[in-house]
Design a protein around this motif. Structure first.
Motif, PDB file in Angstrom:
ATOM      1  N   SER A 120       0.811  -1.225   0.000  1.00  0.00           N
ATOM      2  CA  SER A 120       0.000   0.000   0.000  1.00  0.00           C
ATOM      3  C   SER A 120       0.841   1.270   0.000  1.00  0.00           C
ATOM      4  CB  SER A 120      -0.928   0.012   1.220  1.00  0.00           C
ATOM      5  OG  SER A 120      -0.172  -0.027   2.429  1.00  0.00           O
ATOM      6  N   LEU A 121       2.156   1.134  -0.149  1.00  0.00           N
ATOM      7  CA  LEU A 121       3.007   2.327  -0.192  1.00  0.00           C
ATOM      8  C   LEU A 121       2.614   3.216  -1.373  1.00  0.00           C
ATOM      9  CD1 LEU A 121       6.491   0.741   0.607  1.00  0.00           C
ATOM     10  CD2 LEU A 121       5.215   2.334   2.049  1.00  0.00           C
ATOM     11  N   PRO A 122       2.440   4.510  -1.169  1.00  0.00           N
ATOM     12  CA  PRO A 122       1.958   5.396  -2.252  1.00  0.00           C
ATOM     13  C   PRO A 122       2.957   5.576  -3.389  1.00  0.00           C
ATOM     14  CG  PRO A 122       2.554   6.677  -0.307  1.00  0.00           C
ATOM     15  CD  PRO A 122       2.607   5.239   0.104  1.00  0.00           C
ATOM     16  N   THR A 123       4.238   5.252  -3.156  1.00  0.00           N
ATOM     17  CA  THR A 123       5.252   5.425  -4.203  1.00  0.00           C
ATOM     18  C   THR A 123       5.399   4.198  -5.092  1.00  0.00           C
ATOM     19  OG1 THR A 123       6.954   4.657  -2.653  1.00  0.00           O
ATOM     20  CG2 THR A 123       6.592   7.044  -2.810  1.00  0.00           C
ATOM     21  N   LEU A 124       4.758   3.089  -4.738  1.00  0.00           N
ATOM     22  CA  LEU A 124       4.945   1.832  -5.458  1.00  0.00           C
ATOM     23  C   LEU A 124       4.330   1.916  -6.856  1.00  0.00           C
ATOM     24  CD1 LEU A 124       6.087  -1.027  -5.048  1.00  0.00           C
ATOM     25  CD2 LEU A 124       3.798  -1.760  -4.397  1.00  0.00           C
ATOM     26  N   GLN A 125       5.146   1.640  -7.878  1.00  0.00           N
ATOM     27  CA  GLN A 125       4.696   1.717  -9.266  1.00  0.00           C
ATOM     28  C   GLN A 125       4.749   0.369  -9.989  1.00  0.00           C
ATOM     29  OE1 GLN A 125       7.007   4.687 -11.278  1.00  0.00           O
ATOM     30  NE2 GLN A 125       6.356   6.344  -9.934  1.00  0.00           N
ATOM     31  N   THR A 126       5.680  -0.492  -9.593  1.00  0.00           N
ATOM     32  CA  THR A 126       5.895  -1.757 -10.296  1.00  0.00           C
ATOM     33  C   THR A 126       5.877  -2.906  -9.311  1.00  0.00           C
ATOM     34  OG1 THR A 126       7.277  -0.646 -11.952  1.00  0.00           O
ATOM     35  CG2 THR A 126       7.440  -3.040 -11.818  1.00  0.00           C
ATOM     36  N   LEU A 142      -4.491  -8.220  -5.509  1.00  0.00           N
ATOM     37  CA  LEU A 142      -3.835  -6.999  -5.975  1.00  0.00           C
ATOM     38  C   LEU A 142      -4.558  -5.735  -5.545  1.00  0.00           C
ATOM     39  CD1 LEU A 142      -2.920  -8.275  -9.532  1.00  0.00           C
ATOM     40  CD2 LEU A 142      -1.364  -7.929  -7.621  1.00  0.00           C
ATOM     41  N   ALA A 143      -5.725  -5.868  -4.954  1.00  0.00           N
ATOM     42  CA  ALA A 143      -6.416  -4.694  -4.403  1.00  0.00           C
ATOM     43  C   ALA A 143      -5.581  -4.014  -3.323  1.00  0.00           C
ATOM     44  CB  ALA A 143      -7.771  -5.106  -3.835  1.00  0.00           C
ATOM     45  N   LEU A 144      -4.590  -4.733  -2.786  1.00  0.00           N
ATOM     46  CA  LEU A 144      -3.734  -4.162  -1.739  1.00  0.00           C
ATOM     47  C   LEU A 144      -2.790  -3.092  -2.278  1.00  0.00           C
ATOM     48  CD1 LEU A 144      -2.682  -7.390   0.214  1.00  0.00           C
ATOM     49  CD2 LEU A 144      -4.428  -5.723   0.857  1.00  0.00           C
ATOM     50  N   ALA A 167      -9.520 -15.481  -1.523  1.00  0.00           N
ATOM     51  CA  ALA A 167      -9.293 -14.068  -1.182  1.00  0.00           C
ATOM     52  C   ALA A 167     -10.559 -13.248  -1.373  1.00  0.00           C
ATOM     53  CB  ALA A 167      -8.155 -13.485  -2.019  1.00  0.00           C
ATOM     54  N   SER A 168     -11.701 -13.844  -1.005  1.00  0.00           N
ATOM     55  CA  SER A 168     -12.995 -13.219  -1.291  1.00  0.00           C
ATOM     56  C   SER A 168     -13.219 -11.942  -0.504  1.00  0.00           C
ATOM     57  CB  SER A 168     -14.117 -14.219  -0.977  1.00  0.00           C
ATOM     58  OG  SER A 168     -14.046 -14.628   0.377  1.00  0.00           O
ATOM     59  N   SER A 169     -12.508 -11.776   0.612  1.00  0.00           N
ATOM     60  CA  SER A 169     -12.714 -10.576   1.427  1.00  0.00           C
ATOM     61  C   SER A 169     -12.280  -9.310   0.701  1.00  0.00           C
ATOM     62  CB  SER A 169     -11.927 -10.700   2.736  1.00  0.00           C
ATOM     63  OG  SER A 169     -10.531 -10.811   2.459  1.00  0.00           O
ATOM     64  N   LEU A 170     -11.500  -9.456  -0.395  1.00  0.00           N
ATOM     65  CA  LEU A 170     -11.032  -8.291  -1.131  1.00  0.00           C
ATOM     66  C   LEU A 170     -11.875  -7.982  -2.352  1.00  0.00           C
ATOM     67  CD1 LEU A 170      -7.189  -8.971  -0.988  1.00  0.00           C
ATOM     68  CD2 LEU A 170      -8.461  -7.296   0.327  1.00  0.00           C
ATOM     69  N   THR A 171     -12.888  -8.803  -2.615  1.00  0.00           N
ATOM     70  CA  THR A 171     -13.663  -8.655  -3.839  1.00  0.00           C
ATOM     71  C   THR A 171     -14.489  -7.372  -3.823  1.00  0.00           C
ATOM     72  OG1 THR A 171     -13.822 -11.038  -3.975  1.00  0.00           O
ATOM     73  CG2 THR A 171     -15.335  -9.782  -5.334  1.00  0.00           C
ATOM     74  N   MET A 172     -14.363  -6.585  -4.898  1.00  0.00           N
ATOM     75  CA  MET A 172     -15.194  -5.398  -5.119  1.00  0.00           C
ATOM     76  C   MET A 172     -15.174  -4.419  -3.953  1.00  0.00           C
ATOM     77  SD  MET A 172     -16.108  -6.248  -8.115  1.00  0.00           S
ATOM     78  CE  MET A 172     -17.422  -5.148  -8.624  1.00  0.00           C
ATOM     79  N   PRO A 204      -9.492  -5.985  -9.280  1.00  0.00           N
ATOM     80  CA  PRO A 204      -9.639  -4.531  -9.424  1.00  0.00           C
ATOM     81  C   PRO A 204      -8.731  -3.902 -10.491  1.00  0.00           C
ATOM     82  CG  PRO A 204      -8.142  -4.999  -7.650  1.00  0.00           C
ATOM     83  CD  PRO A 204      -8.552  -6.335  -8.197  1.00  0.00           C
ATOM     84  N   LEU A 205      -8.245  -4.691 -11.440  1.00  0.00           N
ATOM     85  CA  LEU A 205      -7.356  -4.149 -12.458  1.00  0.00           C
ATOM     86  C   LEU A 205      -8.156  -3.495 -13.582  1.00  0.00           C
ATOM     87  CD1 LEU A 205      -4.824  -7.097 -12.769  1.00  0.00           C
ATOM     88  CD2 LEU A 205      -4.689  -5.094 -11.279  1.00  0.00           C
ATOM     89  N   ASP A 206      -7.662  -2.361 -14.055  1.00  0.00           N
ATOM     90  CA  ASP A 206      -8.254  -1.654 -15.183  1.00  0.00           C
ATOM     91  C   ASP A 206      -7.226  -1.640 -16.308  1.00  0.00           C
ATOM     92  OD1 ASP A 206      -9.366   0.034 -17.011  1.00  0.00           O
ATOM     93  OD2 ASP A 206      -9.453   1.790 -15.703  1.00  0.00           O
TER      94      ASP A 206
END
Length: 369
Positions: A120-126, A142-144, A167-172, A204-206
């Motif tokens: 969840s670091l805001p600088t993470l890009q890759t 990957l919602a994390l 990992a259903s707790s992360l769905t939507m 959650p990928l676009d």
């Protein structure tokens, strides 16, 4: 202006980069003078590789950060194996500039809270994520990491997915993560289920504005489900031999195309139809044909069609490459045998890639994005 060039900080920083491959030399540089410390430490800690000999290196790294937390500001890339206990020790480390994370997570369903602080670091890009979990569970995990733009996901096929691996707790629960590049490496057996590349399957990928797409190791991806907006925005396509025929007529901005062609099945026919779908108005610059090693017993009739199409593309000043793995013997002779038209005109290039690597991602092609 100082007469000593090493008193100019920019020149000093540049000089230290020339010894960046030697940790011993960087440590020595950090002891020369105060003005050398920051530049030497920046190079020394830029890439933290904790996946090799984690029993020694990883704990040394953690001890260094515990004693000098400011060193974490230098870390731009972090590589870690399956070390959940070590991850927990890094919870409060200030990785304020971390851009790239390479992780191996055996089971994503039990790793949510452990890896959340890093992902969840805001600088993470890759993010490079290798996991033994299945495709759908890995995607939801990957919602994390909402800020990533480039994703390399290596996982397993979906078959009979258990509840514990869902990992259903992360769905939507999260907003969409807009990707610029996506690499998928999916391993599995025969007759896997078909995965669509749509909002439901990839949440959650676009990928609506994707610029580069690579899919290896699976015939389970349905290319015809790729959103139209993605087809129009993609500039790099990297496909291996399992993926079948692609219609490239709607890929209006395609610049680089790599197609794997391993002998057997309908690989030659699929490649022929895919290349034939490239329209004259397409701005494509490079076509790469990834060839298998060995005897290359291809279908000669199909190769003749491919040969003529490649020659036609080369006549449009499109770079044509034949790609082999390193140390392949007689590669040029094999190309001459199967593709005589383009070789007789000397309008091709031989490229060698590391074993098991997707060469498109390793040849500085992504910066064009």
């Amino acid at each position: 202006m100082s007469s000593n060039p090493l008193r100019t900080q920019e020149l000093l920083d540049l000089c230290i980069t020339f010894v960046s491959e030697s940790p011993r030399n960087l440590l020595s540089c950090s002891l020369v003078a105060r003005s050398w410390v920051n530049a030497a430490q920046s190079e020394l800690f830029r890439i933290a590789n904790l996946s090799v000999r984690p029993d020694r290196v990883a704990h040394k790294f953690c001890n260094a950060l515990s004693g000098s937390p400011h060193l974490a500001h230098h870390v731009r890339e972090l590589r870690m194996g399956n070390l959940p206990a070590l991850i927990q020790n890094l919870d409060h480390v200030p990785f304020t500039h971390l851009q790239t994370l390479r992780l191996y997570i055996k089971n994503v369903s039990v790793a949510v809270e452990i890896y959340r602080p890093l992902l969840s670091l805001p600088t993470l890009q890759t993010l490079h994520l290798r996991t033994s979990s299945r495709f759908s569970a890995s995607v939801k995990f990957l919602a994390l990491c909402p800020t990533i733009q480039h994703l390399h996901l290596s996982c397993r096929e979906d078959y009979e997915e258990s509840q514990a691996d869902s990992a259903s707790s992360l769905t939507m629960e999260s907003p969409f993560i807009r990707l610029m590049s996506l690499q998928l490496e999916i391993s599995g057996g025969e007759d896997p289920p078909q995965h669509k590349l749509d909002k439901t399957a990839l949440y959650p990928l676009d990928i609506s504005e994707l610029k580069a797409l690579s899919i290896w190791g699976s015939g389970s991806i349905r290319w015809n489900s790729l959103p139209k907006t993605a087809q129009e925005s993609i500039r790099i396509v990297d496909s291996n031999f399992w993926l079948g025929e692609l219609d490239l007529s709607s890929f209006r901005n395609l610049s680089v195309l790599r197609l794997g062609m391993i002998q057997g099945g309908d690989a030659e026919s699929d490649v022929r139809h895919t290349l034939a779908s490239i329209s004259p108005s397409n701005p494509i610059q490079t076509v790469v044909l990834g060839l298998s090693n060995g005897l290359l017993r291809y279908n000669k009739e199909e190769c003749a069609y491919i040969d003529r199409i490649l020659l036609s593309l080369a006549s449009r000043d499109i770079r044509v490459e034949f790609e082999f793995e390193l140390e392949t013997r007689g590669a040029e002779e094999k190309v001459n045998e199967w593709f005589p038209a383009i070789t007789s005109q000397n309008k091709f290039h031989l490229i060698y890639r590391p074993y098991g690597a997707s060469d498109i991602w390793r040849r500085d092609l992504l910066p064009i994005l």
